[in-house]
Scaffold this active site. Structure first.
Site, mmCIF file in Angstrom:
data_model
loop_
_atom_site.group_PDB
_atom_site.id
_atom_site.type_symbol
_atom_site.label_atom_id
_atom_site.label_comp_id
_atom_site.label_asym_id
_atom_site.label_seq_id
_atom_site.Cartn_x
_atom_site.Cartn_y
_atom_site.Cartn_z
ATOM 1 N N LYS A 114 0.813 -1.217 0.000
ATOM 2 C CA LYS A 114 0.000 0.000 0.000
ATOM 3 C C LYS A 114 0.849 1.271 0.000
ATOM 4 C CE LYS A 114 -4.304 -1.758 1.935
ATOM 5 N NZ LYS A 114 -5.321 -1.637 3.004
ATOM 6 N N LYS A 197 -8.010 -7.451 -8.519
ATOM 7 C CA LYS A 197 -9.256 -7.711 -7.805
ATOM 8 C C LYS A 197 -10.301 -6.639 -8.101
ATOM 9 C CE LYS A 197 -9.539 -8.922 -3.523
ATOM 10 N NZ LYS A 197 -9.362 -8.974 -2.045
ATOM 11 N N LYS A 200 -13.683 -1.079 -5.267
ATOM 12 C CA LYS A 200 -14.346 0.224 -5.375
ATOM 13 C C LYS A 200 -13.346 1.335 -5.658
ATOM 14 C CE LYS A 200 -17.578 3.361 -3.159
ATOM 15 N NZ LYS A 200 -18.321 3.739 -1.959
#
Length: 334
Positions: A114, A197, A200
């Site tokens: 991340k 994946k 959103k």
């Protein structure tokens, strides 16, 4: 048996959430006996690692609660709540920060992925995120936690923290949780990129099917989903090297409770011009009742808050003995 699992309150479920986790949550809830209990929580305290406005965060929590209930989570049979309503999560996380080790956290691959090269600019919250996850689990002495591939490392950390705390303070307080690998687990990928994946956070709305999408939008997204020009093989083995094709076949297999081999056998020798309308119809029929219920629920803020308050009261009662024992084991007088 006590099962615990959480989900980030991003405001709306998409197909990846639903098929990847929520259907399994509902199945576990429905299979529980009188001696077992499911705790499902909205991880709003985890969400603060990303800046979000006050009103948006509140809306997201309520919308996710509505989505879970619409998808089949029953607040009367399971404990459904959001973290912030149970302060014991934050309290135990702070206590466990004295047990967790920087070296353990430095090995967390999700943190590395991340932050990338901007490690110095990342929040402390993102770094210690796994300690709060450990607190979420250990607070309820959960015996089992449903996990996907991306969460196995965090569950192992929770077990390490539990074992070290028990050893350091000479207690048998925390249960070492075991993973649940769902029998029918689906990893749903983006409709635009079969190697990523469904998420959103993807800037393209065409990459995912949202719970709020109407019938026409679902069909349009499926028909425009990335595929390839090859025909479908007789078995799933023939999908090797075809990530988008494999994803679409996997979605239909999961929705219909069949194997990918069975889906391939049905459509063998046909192209995606024939396959996609069939997939779209199944998606429309599956998601329509969930969408309708969700749209009804999401306008009832008072009812949603009542559900979360009720769940939080149950969760707080279950958590209190563990938190009290942790303070006592450490010699922290209250």
């Amino acid at each position: 048996m006590r099962v615990l699992s959480g989900i980030q309150p991003t405001g709306n479920l998409h197909l990846g959430n639903y098929l990847g986790a929520i259907r399994n949550w509902v199945r576990m809830q429905d299979e529980m006996d009188a001696t077992s209990q499911c705790f499902f929580f909205l991880a709003d305290m985890h969400s603060i690692t990303v800046h979000e406005g006050r009103e948006q965060r509140i809306r997201n929590v309520r919308d996710m609660a509505a989505a879970l209930v619409a998808a089949g989570i029953d607040p009367d049979r399971s404990v459904l709540f959001n973290q912030a309503r149970v302060p014991a999560h934050a309290e135990l996380a702070w206590l466990l920060n004295g047990t967790a080790r920087i070296g353990w956290l430095n090995r967390m691959t999700q943190f590395k992925d991340k932050v990338g090269k901007d490690r110095e600019g990342a929040s402390i919250g993102l770094f210690v995120y796994p300690v709060l996850q450990a607190a979420d689990i250990l607070l309820y002495n959960a015996t089992h936690v449903p996990v996907g591939e991306d969460q196995k490392q965090h569950l192992e950390l929770a077990r390490d923290i539990a074992a070290k705390f028990n050893s350091d303070f000479g207690v048998d307080l925390f249960t070492l949780p075991a993973p649940i690998i769902p029998k029918e687990s689906a990893r749903i990928m983006s409709l635009r990129d079969g190697s990523a994946k469904m998420s959103k956070s993807d800037p393209s709305d065409m990459s995912r099917i949202n719970l709020t999408d109407d019938d026409d939008a679902i069909m349009t997204k499926v028909k425009k989903a990335k595929s390839d020009q090859e025909l479908l093989p007789e078995t799933a083995g023939g999908l090797a090297g075809r990530p988008e094709a494999s994803n679409l076949v996997g979605i239909l297999a999961t929705l219909t409770g069949r194997t990918a081999d069975a889906v391939c056998a049905e459509f063998a020798g046909k192209g995606f011009g024939a396959f996609k309308p069939a997939l779209g119809e199944v998606l429309v029929e599956t998601l329509r009742p969930i969408r309708r219920r969700f749209l009804e629920l999401r306008t009832e803020d008072a009812a949603l808050d009542a559900i979360l308050d009720k769940g939080a009261a149950k969760a707080a009662t279950a958590a209190a003995p563990t938190l009290r024992a942790a303070y006592d084991a450490m010699g922290l007088m209250r």
